[in-house]
Design a protein around this motif. Structure first.
Motif, PDB file in Angstrom:
ATOM      1  N   ALA A 143      48.401  11.449  58.120  1.00 29.92           N
ATOM      2  CA  ALA A 143      47.489  12.582  57.983  1.00 29.92           C
ATOM      3  C   ALA A 143      46.102  12.121  57.538  1.00 29.92           C
ATOM      4  O   ALA A 143      45.070  12.618  58.034  1.00 29.92           O
ATOM      5  CB  ALA A 143      48.067  13.594  56.997  1.00 29.92           C
ATOM      6  N   GLN A 144      46.043  11.188  56.588  1.00 32.34           N
ATOM      7  CA  GLN A 144      44.739  10.681  56.137  1.00 32.34           C
ATOM      8  C   GLN A 144      44.017   9.954  57.261  1.00 32.34           C
ATOM      9  O   GLN A 144      42.790  10.082  57.429  1.00 32.34           O
ATOM     10  CB  GLN A 144      44.933   9.742  54.949  1.00 32.34           C
ATOM     11  N   LYS A 145      44.750   9.220  58.066  1.00 30.77           N
ATOM     12  CA  LYS A 145      44.136   8.505  59.192  1.00 30.77           C
ATOM     13  C   LYS A 145      43.601   9.503  60.225  1.00 30.77           C
ATOM     14  O   LYS A 145      42.464   9.343  60.732  1.00 30.77           O
ATOM     15  CB  LYS A 145      45.178   7.572  59.822  1.00 30.77           C
ATOM     16  N   ARG A 146      44.402  10.531  60.519  1.00 37.02           N
ATOM     17  CA  ARG A 146      43.976  11.528  61.495  1.00 37.02           C
ATOM     18  C   ARG A 146      42.751  12.287  60.990  1.00 37.02           C
ATOM     19  O   ARG A 146      41.846  12.619  61.756  1.00 37.02           O
ATOM     20  CB  ARG A 146      45.124  12.505  61.774  1.00 37.02           C
ATOM     21  N   TYR A 147      42.719  12.533  59.666  1.00 40.14           N
ATOM     22  CA  TYR A 147      41.572  13.268  59.120  1.00 40.14           C
ATOM     23  C   TYR A 147      40.299  12.423  59.186  1.00 40.14           C
ATOM     24  O   TYR A 147      39.209  12.927  59.463  1.00 40.14           O
ATOM     25  CB  TYR A 147      41.870  13.672  57.678  1.00 40.14           C
ATOM     26  N   GLN A 148      40.435  11.128  58.932  1.00 40.24           N
ATOM     27  CA  GLN A 148      39.272  10.244  59.032  1.00 40.24           C
ATOM     28  C   GLN A 148      38.728  10.209  60.464  1.00 40.24           C
ATOM     29  O   GLN A 148      37.518  10.089  60.678  1.00 40.24           O
ATOM     30  CB  GLN A 148      39.645   8.831  58.581  1.00 40.24           C
ATOM     31  N   LEU A 149      39.636  10.311  61.431  1.00 38.11           N
ATOM     32  CA  LEU A 149      39.212  10.295  62.826  1.00 38.11           C
ATOM     33  C   LEU A 149      38.739  11.664  63.305  1.00 38.11           C
ATOM     34  O   LEU A 149      38.253  11.792  64.434  1.00 38.11           O
ATOM     35  CB  LEU A 149      40.366   9.810  63.716  1.00 38.11           C
ATOM     36  N   GLY A 150      38.924  12.684  62.453  1.00 41.74           N
ATOM     37  CA  GLY A 150      38.434  14.012  62.797  1.00 41.74           C
ATOM     38  C   GLY A 150      39.315  14.784  63.737  1.00 41.74           C
ATOM     39  O   GLY A 150      38.857  15.736  64.370  1.00 41.74           O
ATOM     40  N   VAL A 151      40.593  14.436  63.841  1.00 41.45           N
ATOM     41  CA  VAL A 151      41.481  15.134  64.759  1.00 41.45           C
ATOM     42  C   VAL A 151      42.388  16.123  64.042  1.00 41.45           C
ATOM     43  O   VAL A 151      43.261  16.739  64.672  1.00 41.45           O
ATOM     44  CB  VAL A 151      42.349  14.126  65.551  1.00 41.45           C
ATOM     45  N   THR A 152      42.194  16.308  62.727  1.00 39.70           N
ATOM     46  CA  THR A 152      42.972  17.284  61.969  1.00 39.70           C
ATOM     47  C   THR A 152      42.136  17.788  60.809  1.00 39.70           C
ATOM     48  O   THR A 152      41.057  17.246  60.503  1.00 39.70           O
ATOM     49  CB  THR A 152      44.284  16.671  61.447  1.00 39.70           C
ATOM     50  N   SER A 153      42.617  18.809  60.142  1.00 39.56           N
ATOM     51  CA  SER A 153      41.879  19.406  59.032  1.00 39.56           C
ATOM     52  C   SER A 153      42.363  18.841  57.696  1.00 39.56           C
ATOM     53  O   SER A 153      43.396  18.153  57.611  1.00 39.56           O
ATOM     54  CB  SER A 153      42.057  20.931  59.045  1.00 39.56           C
ATOM     55  N   ILE A 154      41.612  19.173  56.633  1.00 38.92           N
ATOM     56  CA  ILE A 154      41.977  18.735  55.301  1.00 38.92           C
ATOM     57  C   ILE A 154      43.282  19.367  54.841  1.00 38.92           C
ATOM     58  O   ILE A 154      43.998  18.813  53.987  1.00 38.92           O
ATOM     59  CB  ILE A 154      40.830  19.079  54.307  1.00 38.92           C
ATOM     60  N   LEU A 155      43.634  20.522  55.430  1.00 35.95           N
ATOM     61  CA  LEU A 155      44.859  21.202  55.029  1.00 35.95           C
ATOM     62  C   LEU A 155      46.095  20.347  55.322  1.00 35.95           C
ATOM     63  O   LEU A 155      47.054  20.324  54.534  1.00 35.95           O
ATOM     64  CB  LEU A 155      44.984  22.554  55.736  1.00 35.95           C
ATOM     65  N   GLU A 156      46.078  19.641  56.438  1.00 34.95           N
ATOM     66  CA  GLU A 156      47.217  18.772  56.762  1.00 34.95           C
ATOM     67  C   GLU A 156      47.342  17.659  55.727  1.00 34.95           C
ATOM     68  O   GLU A 156      48.462  17.299  55.310  1.00 34.95           O
ATOM     69  CB  GLU A 156      47.054  18.185  58.158  1.00 34.95           C
ATOM     70  N   VAL A 157      46.219  17.116  55.303  1.00 34.64           N
ATOM     71  CA  VAL A 157      46.256  16.051  54.293  1.00 34.64           C
ATOM     72  C   VAL A 157      46.797  16.600  52.977  1.00 34.64           C
ATOM     73  O   VAL A 157      47.640  15.971  52.311  1.00 34.64           O
ATOM     74  CB  VAL A 157      44.853  15.447  54.098  1.00 34.64           C
ATOM     75  N   LEU A 158      46.314  17.780  52.569  1.00 30.57           N
ATOM     76  CA  LEU A 158      46.767  18.363  51.305  1.00 30.57           C
ATOM     77  C   LEU A 158      48.251  18.722  51.352  1.00 30.57           C
ATOM     78  O   LEU A 158      48.978  18.525  50.370  1.00 30.57           O
ATOM     79  CB  LEU A 158      45.932  19.598  50.976  1.00 30.57           C
ATOM     80  N   HIS A 159      48.706  19.217  52.479  1.00 28.04           N
ATOM     81  CA  HIS A 159      50.128  19.528  52.612  1.00 28.04           C
ATOM     82  C   HIS A 159      50.967  18.253  52.548  1.00 28.04           C
ATOM     83  O   HIS A 159      52.049  18.241  51.939  1.00 28.04           O
ATOM     84  CB  HIS A 159      50.391  20.261  53.930  1.00 28.04           C
ATOM     85  N   ALA A 160      50.479  17.185  53.166  1.00 26.98           N
ATOM     86  CA  ALA A 160      51.195  15.909  53.112  1.00 26.98           C
ATOM     87  C   ALA A 160      51.220  15.369  51.686  1.00 26.98           C
ATOM     88  O   ALA A 160      52.219  14.785  51.233  1.00 26.98           O
ATOM     89  CB  ALA A 160      50.548  14.899  54.057  1.00 26.98           C
ATOM     90  N   GLN A 161      50.117  15.554  50.925  1.00 30.07           N
ATOM     91  CA  GLN A 161      50.084  15.127  49.532  1.00 30.07           C
ATOM     92  C   GLN A 161      51.113  15.886  48.714  1.00 30.07           C
ATOM     93  O   GLN A 161      51.840  15.297  47.897  1.00 30.07           O
ATOM     94  CB  GLN A 161      48.693  15.376  48.943  1.00 30.07           C
ATOM     95  N   GLN A 162      51.186  17.185  48.913  1.00 33.94           N
ATOM     96  CA  GLN A 162      52.148  17.991  48.167  1.00 33.94           C
ATOM     97  C   GLN A 162      53.588  17.599  48.523  1.00 33.94           C
ATOM     98  O   GLN A 162      54.458  17.523  47.647  1.00 33.94           O
ATOM     99  CB  GLN A 162      51.919  19.472  48.473  1.00 33.94           C
ATOM    100  N   ALA A 163      53.805  17.337  49.799  1.00 36.19           N
ATOM    101  CA  ALA A 163      55.150  16.930  50.215  1.00 36.19           C
ATOM    102  C   ALA A 163      55.533  15.596  49.592  1.00 36.19           C
ATOM    103  O   ALA A 163      56.679  15.390  49.160  1.00 36.19           O
ATOM    104  CB  ALA A 163      55.223  16.853  51.742  1.00 36.19           C
ATOM    105  N   LEU A 164      54.569  14.655  49.507  1.00 36.56           N
ATOM    106  CA  LEU A 164      54.854  13.359  48.906  1.00 36.56           C
ATOM    107  C   LEU A 164      55.112  13.501  47.409  1.00 36.56           C
ATOM    108  O   LEU A 164      56.032  12.870  46.865  1.00 36.56           O
ATOM    109  CB  LEU A 164      53.688  12.404  49.154  1.00 36.56           C
ATOM    110  N   ALA A 165      54.302  14.310  46.730  1.00 38.33           N
ATOM    111  CA  ALA A 165      54.521  14.515  45.297  1.00 38.33           C
ATOM    112  C   ALA A 165      55.905  15.124  45.043  1.00 38.33           C
ATOM    113  O   ALA A 165      56.622  14.720  44.112  1.00 38.33           O
ATOM    114  CB  ALA A 165      53.428  15.408  44.730  1.00 38.33           C
ATOM    115  N   LYS A 166      56.291  16.093  45.853  1.00 36.46           N
ATOM    116  CA  LYS A 166      57.599  16.716  45.707  1.00 36.46           C
ATOM    117  C   LYS A 166      58.712  15.710  45.991  1.00 36.46           C
ATOM    118  O   LYS A 166      59.739  15.679  45.293  1.00 36.46           O
ATOM    119  CB  LYS A 166      57.713  17.914  46.646  1.00 36.46           C
TER     120      LYS A 166
END
Length: 500
Positions: free
Chosen positions: A440-463
């Motif tokens: 998700a972080q890689k896709r966000y850096q490339l501009g092919v996804t939104s910050i929401l995907e990164v934040l959701h992935a962060q929450q999933a990893l923390a959980k």
């Protein structure tokens, strides 16, 4: 039915005592334990975990005083924490004192096999005066000083097994107290082990919270860089900043949880919780990944029936109650006693109207006495009923102890299987969550996804991290709980990486 043989020589009397006592004892008395001093016959071995902080055995140590420990300057192992906790725990020392009390009572029961020898010394001063009316020639006024020495020996030769039953009851009670000590040690051991595992989990949770905060900070940096480049809205940076603030708050909360758990463990170990926090030896990275078979439920149940201290203590209590009932019954039967008495005094001899004359009197007495209880107001009958009821009560307590242990083994076995399966699942979830966040972080850096995907992935990893830590904690506790239910907890702690 005593008979006397006065005024024999002392030499002949002692020969008669030894010969008659040994002969009648060999013929009449049932087999009994060797007549050795109680202190030599009862060997109490100090429990191996009641040691001082350096691991030295307790020889020469004042067991009435708890250990005085200092906060270690090295990572603490689970066994070290348990050793220090048992060394300072008052309940374990109380249980050890109870064993010593019961050993002394066994010594008292065995003392009944020995003869009893008593000595008496008297120093007397006597003044006697008499006046005969109308016959002054018979008046007397005598003062004297004299002494008396006496020895008496009594020996129970035969009592239909009352002493043997009483000694057997005391032996079983001593065995029960030893098992109760074992159960007390394992209970204290389990509590300290759980607190140790809780401290390890809190430490791992703090590390996970720090990793989550660091990941959120990285995502915030990426969002700010994209905003500065003009390829992302300011809302992306604000959302990433909110996630980072929440992760920082979670880190603060995790640190408080860790401090609470470390303080509780320090108190268990007899240390000051306000001193420097303990350093714990971290678990191996592969903890819980062993593919060792759990074993069958029937094997654990069989081991519990054989070694569990609760069952063994209840069984010993039941056998002690049965032996006590027999001792009470036999106490109402006849008993055969051997007695010997010797006395010597220097009391003057005097008579009515005569002066006193110095004298030296001696008396020897050897006899056999048969005591036959005839009627005691039904006291013995009620004592027998009480003892029999106590035996039945202890029999039911044994059945109850077996059921409780079986329930504990069943629950511990199923809990351990579930915890083992959950641990494997959470490891898979954690690995996938880590890969998802990186993507998700890689896709966000490339501009092919939104910050929401990164934040959701962060929450999933923390959980996933929290679930993995909880699963590992549950696995460690379930492992200890199963060993405690079986009764082999001490062996499992000494080999931390093994399956109980």
């Amino acid at each position: 039915m005593p008979f006397g043989c006065p005024k024999h020589s002392r030499k002949h009397v002692f020969v008669a005592i030894l010969g008659f006592g040994m002969g009648v004892g060999a013929w009449a008395q049932t087999p009994t334990p060797p007549l050795s001093p109680p202190s030599a016959a009862i060997d109490l071995t100090q429990p191996p975990l009641l040691v001082d902080a350096s691991g030295v055995t307790s020889q020469g140590q004042n067991l009435g005083e708890p250990c005085r420990l200092q906060t270690p300057d090295h990572p603490v192992r689970l066994f070290d924490a348990i050793r220090d906790a048992l060394c300072t725990d008052p309940k374990t020392r109380q249980a050890w004192a109870a064993v010593q009390v019961q050993a002394a009572q066994l010594g008292q029961a065995r003392a009944a096999y020995w003869p009893k020898l008593d000595a008496a010394l008297q120093f007397n001063r006597d003044h006697a005066a008499s006046t005969v009316t109308g016959q002054p020639q018979f008046d007397s006024n005598v003062g004297s000083q004299f002494r008396t020495q006496a020895l008496s020996l009594s020996w129970v030769l035969y009592d239909f097994g009352a002493r043997t039953a009483a000694a057997h009851s005391a032996e079983q009670l001593l065995l029960a107290s030893r098992y109760s000590l074992d159960d007390t040690l394992q209970t204290a051991l389990l509590k300290t082990a759980k607190d140790y595992e809780a401290a390890l989990a809190a430490s791992a949770g703090l590390d996970a919270a720090r990793d989550t905060a660091r990941t959120a900070q990285e995502s915030l940096g990426i969002a700010r860089a994209r905003v500065q480049q003009g390829v992302a809205a300011i809302s992306d940076a604000l959302q990433a900043q909110t996630a980072y603030a929440q992760a920082a708050a979670d880190e603060t909360h995790a640190k408080g949880t860790w401090q609470t758990a470390i303080g509780a463990l320090a108190i268990d170990m007899g240390l000051d919780p306000e001193a420097a926090p303990l350093q714990l030896q971290p678990l191996p990275a592969a903890a819980g990944e062993s593919s060792v078979a759990i074993g069958s439920l029937h094997a654990f149940l069989d081991d519990a029936k054989r070694i569990n201290p609760k069952i063994n203590a209840a069984r010993a209590q039941h056998l002690a109650a049965l032996a006590h009932a027999k001792a009470v019954r036999d106490a109402g039967l006849p008993s055969l006693h051997f007695t010997w008495k010797y006395s010597r005094n220097t009391q003057p001899v005097t008579g009515l109207g005569l002066p006193s004359f110095p004298a030296d009197a001696q008396d020897n007495f050897v006899g056999i006495e048969l005591d036959i209880p005839l009627f005691d107001g039904f006291d013995q009958d009620w004592k027998m009923r009480e003892a029999q009821a106590q035996a039945r009560e202890q029999g039911q307590a044994l059945i109850d102890a077996r059921r409780q242990v079986m329930h504990g083994v069943w629950s511990g076995f199923e809990g351990y299987k579930t915890a083992t399966a959950d641990l494997g699942s959470t490891r898979t979830v954690l690995a996938v969550a880590q890969q998802s966040l990186a993507a998700a972080q890689k896709r966000y850096q490339l501009g092919v996804t939104s910050i929401l995907e990164v934040l959701h992935a962060q929450q999933a990893l923390a959980k996933a991290r929290q679930q993995q830590i909880q699963a590992l904690t549950d696995w460690l506790v379930a492992r200890l709980q199963l060993a405690y239910a079986v009764g082999s907890l001490g062996q499992s702690v000494e080999t931390q990486g093994s399956v109980p």
